[in-house]
Design an enzyme around this catalytic site. Sequence first.
Site, mmCIF file in Angstrom:
data_model
loop_
_atom_site.group_PDB
_atom_site.id
_atom_site.type_symbol
_atom_site.label_atom_id
_atom_site.label_comp_id
_atom_site.label_asym_id
_atom_site.label_seq_id
_atom_site.Cartn_x
_atom_site.Cartn_y
_atom_site.Cartn_z
ATOM 1 N N GLU A 513 -11.173 -15.855 24.196
ATOM 2 C CA GLU A 513 -12.000 -14.641 24.171
ATOM 3 C C GLU A 513 -11.432 -13.542 25.059
ATOM 4 O O GLU A 513 -12.145 -12.942 25.881
ATOM 5 C CB GLU A 513 -13.437 -14.976 24.599
ATOM 6 C CG GLU A 513 -14.118 -15.967 23.668
ATOM 7 C CD GLU A 513 -15.585 -16.228 24.006
ATOM 8 O OE1 GLU A 513 -16.060 -15.739 25.047
ATOM 9 O OE2 GLU A 513 -16.255 -16.914 23.224
ATOM 10 N N GLU A 606 -15.196 -22.774 19.439
ATOM 11 C CA GLU A 606 -16.471 -22.904 20.145
ATOM 12 C C GLU A 606 -17.603 -22.740 19.156
ATOM 13 O O GLU A 606 -17.626 -21.773 18.393
ATOM 14 C CB GLU A 606 -16.608 -21.845 21.254
ATOM 15 C CG GLU A 606 -15.984 -22.274 22.547
ATOM 16 C CD GLU A 606 -16.162 -21.269 23.671
ATOM 17 O OE1 GLU A 606 -17.293 -20.797 23.889
ATOM 18 O OE2 GLU A 606 -15.145 -20.969 24.332
HETATM 19 C C1 GAL Z 1 -18.214 -18.584 25.534
HETATM 20 C C2 GAL Z 1 -17.043 -18.794 26.472
HETATM 21 C C3 GAL Z 1 -17.182 -20.082 27.217
HETATM 22 C C4 GAL Z 1 -18.548 -20.183 27.807
HETATM 23 C C5 GAL Z 1 -19.585 -20.113 26.729
HETATM 24 C C6 GAL Z 1 -20.986 -20.265 27.309
HETATM 25 O O1 GAL Z 1 -18.279 -17.276 25.103
HETATM 26 O O2 GAL Z 1 -15.827 -18.804 25.778
HETATM 27 O O3 GAL Z 1 -16.223 -20.132 28.238
HETATM 28 O O4 GAL Z 1 -18.700 -19.125 28.683
HETATM 29 O O5 GAL Z 1 -19.457 -18.861 26.094
HETATM 30 O O6 GAL Z 1 -21.963 -20.160 26.350
#
Ligand code: GAL
Length: 921
Positions: A513, A606
């Site tokens: 990100e 993710e």
């Molecule tokens: C994402 C990020 C992760 C963590 C997650 C928490 O956007 O890449 O590192 O922060 O959110 O929900």
Amino acid sequence: MTTKKIFRTEALIIGLGICLLFGSCKTNSHFQVVTRERIVLDDGWRLFKYSSAQLADNLIYDVRPEVKEHDDAKDADSRPTGAVVTEAGQPVLRPWILPTANDFIKDPMQKHQRPDGNPGSDFPFVQANFDDSVWEKVKLPHDWAINGPFQTGWDSEVGGGMGRLPVNGVAWYRKKLDIPASDAGRSIFLDIDGAMSYAIVWLNGKLVGGWPYGYASWRLDLTPYVQPGGVNQLAIRLDNPNYSARWYPGGGIYRHVWLTKTHPVHIAQNGTYITTREVSAHSANVDMEVTVDNHFTESVNVDVVARIFALDNNGIRQNEVVADFPKQECKAKAGERSVLKATVKITNPKLWGPPPTQHPNLYMAVTTVEMDGRVIDSYETRFGIRSLEFNPDKGILVNGEKIALKGVNNHHDLGALGAAFNKSAARRQLEILREMGCNAIRMAHNPPDPGLLELTDRMGFLVVDEIFDSWEQKKTPHDFHLIFPDWSEADTRAFIRRDRNCPSVIIWSFGNEVGEQYLDKAGAEVARRLYDFVKEEDSTRPTITAMNYAKPDMELPKMADMIGLNYQGEGIRQDPIFDGIERIRTPPQYDAFHTRFPDKVILSLETASALSSRGIYHFPVTSSLSSPARDGMGGDSKSCQISAYELYAVDFGSSVDKVFAALDRHPFVAGEFVWNGFDYIGEPTPYYEARSSYTGIVDLAGFKKDRYYLYQAHWRPDLPMVHILPHWNWPGRVGEITPVHLFTSGDEAELFLNGQSLGRKKKGEYEYRLRWDNVIYEPGELKAIAYKEGKVWAEERVKTTGSAVALNMVSDRTEMVADGKELAFVTVAVADNEGLTVPLSNNRIKFSIEGPGEIVATDNGDATNMESFASHSRSAFNGLVLVIVRAKAGVTGVIKLKAESDGLKDIQVEIVAKREFGFGH
Ligand code: GAL
């Protein structure tokens, strides 16, 4: 129709040669390691940490921008921002540290020259005669912050984002090294697996070098500074900034440190690279590249010989030579590096692959360097043979079999143990995840301890190995962006060289990100540089970056071999509650990316970021499939706890059910990595008053949340199981609607309350739970009978318990090795007179220990608990407490751990501490 390019790689791989790490010391082979020594430097350290960074010495790596404002609690998907320019108004040590990167900088013109002078040489802490006897005695791996105290409140120095623990600050580690006179003439290296952060090293008062990035593994050549025949003084300065991460980084030398001694002509650091081609069950070509360093003052001719052995399931090298690489002659020029290449064919190779359908078979290459017929170096490389195929329509194939990635993200902390790496703790995490059906891990967002990759190799997990959370753009004022211009090449190359032999590593991720997503061509240029570094070091695996913002028509998605999506596949902030807000809002993207990039495999790096506190249920329960969390909507900002009905997620995330549906509707997607496997310290979205996250499938103590069973039901369809939630102790809810949800690997289930059927329900297409949303609470027993294809498949009961009268205690092992490293994880439950865990109990429990063991830490998985992890007493959180016990090094016997609590019957477990060598540490 477009012709689809299939990215195919047949790589195999390995690891770090290392007898001490991999148990080859116990090999039965006569093929002995002769001249290389690798000595672990875990013991005998002294630590001094300044009470405040303002009072610290000025031997700084560089100046850092002043932090005028910092919002600890901002959403993880806030847009990163540009670097702040800072002028160094004082002397800094950076020019003396940069040359440590030289082996990892390709362009000779870009290599760094060490300036004259020897900064710090007159500083007392680097002197051999400095008396450090009052400094704290520590053993590595060591995390200086983990025992707290936790800093509470909104004005605390370290906020919830970094875990409220005293990670920041400047500290010195000192250790005496006894270097015998017989080491004269050898090359001597210091190998640091990880030090958090901005490490600077002196030996005998001389500045040797250092490495700023706290997650890197790096080497210093001590040879010019060593005085053989006596005690040598090592001094390491660390400077760990606040505001450096969006999670708990830990502080200190939190991984192992090694002293490596070799002949001056030797195999370089991570100096073997093994890949495989034309892999089948019948044969495989194994290619090996060996890098030989000649640190002699004269050129020499040496022979390089390599043999391959199989490793058994315990990692023990077998006697039989599987294959010999042809002997090669190497004209090693004085002071230079030579690279040799050889190939061998192995017939009927035992392939490395993920269970349960495949087995993670491993091999070891033993490479020796011979001079005048005498072996002068011997180096071990763990590797595996497997083929990988990346197919944009089918996903990922390992040895020809499609393997959908059922993965999780994990941060590096090990809960109550902090960042200090411990192999038995890491193995416990992997075992818990495997039982859930997880087959893949994304190393979020930085290189892991090498020991974790040894475990993933041995256990057969597929790994996305990742290096950065930020590039030039910053997410927090002191994150990696500060050193990106100087260190990104060296860090990237060093990372790949370290891990490229691990068969478990299947994909390189060079960003998460990053802010460069927003910068079109300029951002893509940064990506291109990193991409080239990766490919130059290993072209056998595809690259990826995790994108939560970049869309198919933007530049960044073009810059990696695969498309890595964070949350975009399910869509981001599509709920009407977000109408009109200025945040990332994105409709579901799988089809759009697939259409725009028909040649690229899509992987969700993710998903979810679902929120819950183990054992907590709030009412009413949303009727929707997925909901943001707010007060009255799954959340409770007073208690800072979130409902475990498992329907709530961070604003940009989605419930598990919604993610499953999106993936099942898009079978071309290669799989997912859930955010995240285990709760971690820091980033307690949405309640930054707390200390640890809510997004884990498993809580910080390693206790399973309800969500665990939702994944298990879907990921292990052949395992008969049904799970009921919530618990059934609701004295205040008699007569009130109390929804009951079931997670089952069956397709249908009937629910009974006190023997009365509440109906039989069947999962519809793209449905993953069965819900009875109108159950009227009455105490008693809930029973679920699950069916699969019409036949009874699994059964589960949840009863209203009696009041707490006793304690239950179970250790995850009854025996452990008395090596001062292996850990036992003991679960203590508050129980009623039938032995059932009392759901909401929070009794205070005291622990004591007898025999050759010690209590290392306790925890209960409550994100709001601010008691030191070192405490020997703790209140239960929804019935459970964890105690972590370590056997003392070298003392065998029976360890007795006792738990006591006012008004409850106490209990004890016994664990036998044994002498045998184990594998878990
Ligand atoms: C994402 C990020 C992760 C963590 C997650 C928490 O956007 O890449 O590192 O922060 O959110 O929900």
